[in-house]
Design a protein around this motif. Structure first.
Motif, short mmCIF file in Angstrom:
data_model
loop_
_atom_site.label_atom_id
_atom_site.label_comp_id
_atom_site.label_asym_id
_atom_site.label_seq_id
_atom_site.Cartn_x
_atom_site.Cartn_y
_atom_site.Cartn_z
N UNK A 230 0.82 -1.21 0.00
CA UNK A 230 0.00 0.00 0.00
C UNK A 230 0.85 1.26 0.00
N UNK A 231 0.25 2.35 0.43
CA UNK A 231 0.93 3.65 0.40
C UNK A 231 1.68 3.90 1.70
N UNK A 232 2.82 4.58 1.58
CA UNK A 232 3.60 5.00 2.74
C UNK A 232 3.53 6.52 2.88
N UNK A 233 3.56 6.98 4.12
CA UNK A 233 3.39 8.40 4.40
C UNK A 233 4.44 8.87 5.38
N UNK A 234 4.99 10.06 5.12
CA UNK A 234 5.83 10.74 6.09
C UNK A 234 5.39 12.19 6.16
N UNK A 235 5.11 12.65 7.39
CA UNK A 235 4.67 14.04 7.61
C UNK A 235 5.55 14.69 8.66
N UNK A 236 5.75 15.98 8.51
CA UNK A 236 6.44 16.77 9.51
C UNK A 236 5.45 17.73 10.15
N UNK A 237 5.65 17.99 11.42
CA UNK A 237 4.82 18.96 12.12
C UNK A 237 5.39 20.36 11.87
N UNK A 238 5.53 21.20 12.86
CA UNK A 238 5.98 22.58 12.64
C UNK A 238 7.30 22.59 11.88
N UNK A 239 7.35 23.36 10.79
CA UNK A 239 8.54 23.41 9.95
C UNK A 239 9.53 24.45 10.48
N UNK A 240 10.05 24.22 11.66
CA UNK A 240 11.12 25.09 12.14
C UNK A 240 12.34 24.87 11.25
N UNK A 253 21.43 11.77 3.13
CA UNK A 253 22.32 10.68 3.52
C UNK A 253 21.66 9.32 3.33
N UNK A 254 20.44 9.33 2.78
CA UNK A 254 19.74 8.08 2.55
C UNK A 254 19.04 7.51 3.76
N UNK A 255 18.77 8.36 4.77
CA UNK A 255 18.13 7.90 5.99
C UNK A 255 16.73 8.49 6.09
N UNK A 256 15.87 7.78 6.82
CA UNK A 256 14.54 8.32 7.12
C UNK A 256 14.68 9.30 8.28
N UNK A 257 14.04 10.47 8.22
CA UNK A 257 14.11 11.41 9.35
C UNK A 257 13.72 10.74 10.65
N UNK A 258 14.45 11.07 11.72
CA UNK A 258 14.24 10.43 13.01
C UNK A 258 12.88 10.79 13.60
N UNK A 259 12.32 9.86 14.35
CA UNK A 259 11.00 10.05 14.96
C UNK A 259 11.18 10.69 16.34
N UNK A 260 11.05 11.98 16.39
CA UNK A 260 11.28 12.69 17.65
C UNK A 260 10.03 13.43 18.12
N UNK A 261 8.87 12.98 17.69
CA UNK A 261 7.64 13.66 18.03
C UNK A 261 7.20 14.65 16.99
N UNK A 262 8.11 15.06 16.12
CA UNK A 262 7.77 16.00 15.06
C UNK A 262 7.60 15.29 13.71
N UNK A 263 7.83 13.99 13.69
CA UNK A 263 7.74 13.22 12.46
C UNK A 263 6.65 12.16 12.62
N UNK A 264 5.75 12.07 11.65
CA UNK A 264 4.69 11.07 11.62
C UNK A 264 4.92 10.18 10.41
N UNK A 265 5.05 8.89 10.61
CA UNK A 265 5.30 7.96 9.51
C UNK A 265 4.33 6.79 9.57
N UNK A 266 3.89 6.34 8.41
CA UNK A 266 3.01 5.18 8.30
C UNK A 266 3.44 4.35 7.09
#
Length: 308
Positions: A230-240, A253-266
């Motif tokens: 299916x579909x994959x999703x990555x969202x960012x919260x506030x764009x500081x 660098x070929x990495x997925x952004x780290x999940x620190x509360x500001x990143x939503x991934x499915x």
């Protein structure tokens, strides 16, 4: 096998002589006719006509925008993969994400050779597609920042600039500093069976990996995305600015952004919805489509047959 070659005459990586060579090569393997696009949306009309006529194959020579139009034309009127011609893609644009995601060579000569081998061996693959408000996409959709950057790049190209990785980076920085709403995210993610997630500033949706290329470097916020799921999703919260710079660095660098509360991934979503308090920039397969405030996204399994 009856086939139609749809050529975007503005394809950036081929000349008129190259198109003649391609036509002769394909014509040696199939009963071929050739059509040239003349306006936006023309490729979809040509592909739909090929489906109506019962052709076996449609070949594109152009970029990802041409491919997107052709796919939507092939599958118009509720056609399934079994009732539509198969698709073959000759790389002709500046990035060619879809062709490269299929494993085809970037060079149009080598790409043509790979297609001829697939036709000779009867090698066709079924792949899933994404749909956004009823329109198919092959590899990505975006709402918010990435779509706004694509809008800026298209405007720059109309002024005579060449689409290079440096141009995309410059326009990304320019969009960040010009977007007065980036600290007050307007989007909400709605996934069936889950609690709504508000406060999103951008959303990147992938049907496969990569999301795009910067030159020869693949960039994939959702590295597990696949034509077979299916579909994959990555969202960012506030764009500081610090968050965005860090996320961009991780992507490069070929990495997925780290999940620190500001990143939503499915991963492997069947369907979901993105709603916004105000209209947001929106793109499909790297083609800017304007602004919208409500996008319904869903996966369409085994939707298309591809020669590759």
């Amino acid at each position: 096998m009856r086939a139609l070659l749809i050529v975007n005459p503005r394809a950036t990586t081929t000349s008129e002589r190259a198109r003649d060579i391609l036509t002769r090569a394909l014509g040696s393997a199939v009963d071929l006719r050739v059509a040239y696009t003349q306006w936006r949306g023309h490729a979809a009309e040509l592909a739909s006509g090929a489906s109506d006529a019962g052709l076996d194959l449609v070949v594109t020579l152009g970029g990802d925008g041409t491919v997107n139009e052709v796919v939507n034309g092939l599958l118009a009127k509720g056609r399934s993969a079994d009732r539509a011609p198969a698709l073959a893609v000759v790389p002709g644009g500046s990035t060619n994400v879809f062709a490269r995601a299929l494993g085809l060579p970037v060079d149009w000569v080598d790409g043509t050779g790979a297609i001829l081998e697939a036709l000779r061996d009867g090698r066709f693959r079924r792949i899933s597609l994404g749909k956004a408000n009823g329109r198919y996409f092959t590899f990505c959709a975006g709402m918010g920042l990435d779509a706004a950057v694509i809008r800026r790049v298209e405007e720059a190209r109309h002024r005579g600039n060449i689409a290079t990785p440096a141009l995309y980076l410059r326009q990304t920085v320019a969009q960040l500093f010009s977007d007065s709403d980036r600290r007050h995210p307007a989007m909400t993610l709605q996934v069936p069976g889950e609690k709504d997630i508000p406060g999103l500033a951008m959303a990147i949706v992938q049907n496969t990996t990569p999301w795009t290329y910067l030159g020869g470097r693949a960039v994939s916020p959702n590295p597990d995305a696949s034509f077979d799921s299916g579909l994959d999703l990555l969202s960012l919260k506030a764009l500081s600015l610090p968050l965005t710079v860090r996320a961009a660095g991780q992507l490069l660098l070929g990495k997925q952004p780290s999940h620190d509360g500001q990143v939503v991934a499915r991963h492997d979503l069947e369907k979901f919805r993105l709603c916004a308090q105000s209209p947001q920039a929106f793109q499909l397969d790297g083609d800017y489509l304007g602004e919208c405030d409500d996008v319904k996204l869903e996966s369409a399994p085994d939707a298309l047959r591809v020669a590759c």
